[in-house]
Design a protein around this motif. Structure first.
Motif, short mmCIF file in Angstrom:
data_model
loop_
_atom_site.label_atom_id
_atom_site.label_comp_id
_atom_site.label_asym_id
_atom_site.label_seq_id
_atom_site.Cartn_x
_atom_site.Cartn_y
_atom_site.Cartn_z
N PHE A 189 11.08 40.46 -93.38
CA PHE A 189 11.30 39.38 -94.34
C PHE A 189 11.39 39.97 -95.74
O PHE A 189 10.51 40.70 -96.17
CB PHE A 189 10.15 38.37 -94.25
CG PHE A 189 10.49 37.04 -94.83
CD1 PHE A 189 11.30 36.16 -94.15
CD2 PHE A 189 10.00 36.67 -96.07
CE1 PHE A 189 11.61 34.92 -94.68
CE2 PHE A 189 10.30 35.45 -96.61
CZ PHE A 189 11.11 34.57 -95.91
N ASP A 190 12.45 39.63 -96.45
CA ASP A 190 12.70 40.16 -97.79
C ASP A 190 12.27 39.11 -98.82
O ASP A 190 12.86 38.04 -98.91
CB ASP A 190 14.20 40.47 -97.94
CG ASP A 190 14.53 41.06 -99.30
OD1 ASP A 190 13.61 41.48 -100.02
OD2 ASP A 190 15.73 41.12 -99.62
N PHE A 191 11.24 39.40 -99.59
CA PHE A 191 10.75 38.47 -100.60
C PHE A 191 11.47 38.69 -101.93
O PHE A 191 10.85 38.95 -102.96
CB PHE A 191 9.24 38.62 -100.79
CG PHE A 191 8.44 37.94 -99.73
CD1 PHE A 191 8.22 36.58 -99.76
CD2 PHE A 191 7.91 38.68 -98.67
CE1 PHE A 191 7.48 35.95 -98.77
CE2 PHE A 191 7.17 38.06 -97.69
CZ PHE A 191 6.96 36.69 -97.74
N ASN A 192 12.81 38.53 -101.92
CA ASN A 192 13.55 38.61 -103.17
C ASN A 192 13.35 37.30 -103.95
O ASN A 192 12.79 36.33 -103.43
CB ASN A 192 15.03 38.90 -102.91
CG ASN A 192 15.65 37.93 -101.93
OD1 ASN A 192 15.55 36.73 -102.09
ND2 ASN A 192 16.29 38.46 -100.90
N GLN A 193 13.77 37.28 -105.19
CA GLN A 193 13.50 36.13 -106.06
C GLN A 193 14.11 34.83 -105.54
O GLN A 193 13.42 33.79 -105.54
CB GLN A 193 13.96 36.43 -107.48
CG GLN A 193 13.12 37.49 -108.15
CD GLN A 193 13.64 37.89 -109.52
OE1 GLN A 193 14.81 37.71 -109.84
NE2 GLN A 193 12.77 38.47 -110.33
N PRO A 194 15.36 34.79 -105.08
CA PRO A 194 15.88 33.54 -104.52
C PRO A 194 15.11 33.06 -103.29
O PRO A 194 14.94 31.86 -103.08
CB PRO A 194 17.33 33.87 -104.17
CG PRO A 194 17.69 34.97 -105.10
CD PRO A 194 16.44 35.78 -105.23
N THR B 88 20.80 40.15 -111.66
CA THR B 88 21.72 41.28 -111.79
C THR B 88 22.91 41.15 -110.85
O THR B 88 23.96 41.70 -111.12
CB THR B 88 20.98 42.60 -111.50
OG1 THR B 88 20.41 42.53 -110.19
CG2 THR B 88 19.90 42.84 -112.54
N ASP B 89 22.75 40.45 -109.75
CA ASP B 89 23.82 40.29 -108.78
C ASP B 89 24.34 38.86 -108.79
O ASP B 89 23.59 37.91 -109.04
CB ASP B 89 23.31 40.63 -107.37
CG ASP B 89 22.87 42.08 -107.26
OD1 ASP B 89 23.52 42.93 -107.90
OD2 ASP B 89 21.90 42.34 -106.54
N SER B 90 25.62 38.70 -108.49
CA SER B 90 26.21 37.36 -108.50
C SER B 90 25.63 36.49 -107.39
O SER B 90 25.55 35.28 -107.54
CB SER B 90 27.72 37.45 -108.37
OG SER B 90 28.07 38.03 -107.12
N TRP B 91 25.21 37.11 -106.27
CA TRP B 91 24.64 36.29 -105.20
C TRP B 91 23.33 35.66 -105.65
O TRP B 91 23.04 34.52 -105.29
CB TRP B 91 24.47 37.10 -103.92
CG TRP B 91 23.36 38.10 -103.93
CD1 TRP B 91 23.42 39.40 -104.31
CD2 TRP B 91 21.99 37.87 -103.56
NE1 TRP B 91 22.20 39.99 -104.20
CE2 TRP B 91 21.30 39.08 -103.73
CE3 TRP B 91 21.28 36.76 -103.10
CZ2 TRP B 91 19.95 39.20 -103.46
CZ3 TRP B 91 19.94 36.89 -102.83
CH2 TRP B 91 19.28 38.11 -103.01
N GLU B 92 22.54 36.37 -106.44
CA GLU B 92 21.28 35.80 -106.95
C GLU B 92 21.56 34.65 -107.90
O GLU B 92 20.91 33.60 -107.84
CB GLU B 92 20.46 36.86 -107.66
CG GLU B 92 19.85 37.90 -106.76
CD GLU B 92 19.09 38.95 -107.56
OE1 GLU B 92 19.54 39.32 -108.66
OE2 GLU B 92 18.04 39.40 -107.05
N ASN B 93 22.54 34.84 -108.78
CA ASN B 93 22.88 33.79 -109.74
C ASN B 93 23.32 32.52 -109.03
O ASN B 93 22.95 31.41 -109.44
CB ASN B 93 23.96 34.29 -110.70
CG ASN B 93 24.13 33.40 -111.89
OD1 ASN B 93 23.21 32.70 -112.28
ND2 ASN B 93 25.31 33.42 -112.47
N SER B 94 24.11 32.66 -107.95
CA SER B 94 24.55 31.47 -107.22
C SER B 94 23.36 30.75 -106.59
O SER B 94 23.33 29.52 -106.55
CB SER B 94 25.58 31.85 -106.14
OG SER B 94 24.98 32.55 -105.07
#
Length: 121
Positions: free
Chosen positions: A11-16, A48-54
């Motif tokens: 499991f990746d606990f990235n910000q989104p 930093t990445d467009s996928w995060e922004n979306s």
């Protein structure tokens, strides 16, 4: 020749993902959605990445659309002396759960949300 290092599984606990989890927990607690909203607003400028922004845009829109739908649902609930609330508010919770789970799955794959502007899923 060395083998490439395999991608880390788990499991990746990235910000989104954190924001999506906060929204899902809010189905039970309610308050964590506001925390998720604040985190989405704070982190969207640092994305930093467009996928995060979306994802952040999708979560922010989810909050405001959900709030609008909840306010609109008050009128039929009051007019029917609460009966409509037994139908409308569970539908609103289901709507939020589906949107949050969709975002959570996409965040784990690091995929962008395809249609950020949608009111559905």
């Amino acid at each position: 020749m060395t083998d490439p290092v395999p991608a880390e599984k788990g499991f990746d606990f990235n910000q989104p993902t954190v924001v999506a989890l906060m929204y899902l927990v809010s189905i039970i607690t309610g308050l964590s959605m506001l925390i998720g909203l604040v985190l989405a607003y704070v982190w969207k400028d640092d994305a930093t990445d467009s996928w995060e922004n979306s994802h952040f845009r999708f979560h922010i829109r989810s909050f405001w659309i959900g709030l609008l739908l909840a306010i609109i649902a008050v009128v039929p609930t009051v007019l029917t002396l609460g009966i409509a609330g037994f139908i409308l508010y569970p539908l609103l919770v289901l709507w939020l759960a589906v949107r949050s789970l969709k975002a959570l799955v996409a965040a784990q794959k690091r995929d962008p949300i395809i249609d950020v502007e949608t009111w559905l899923w």
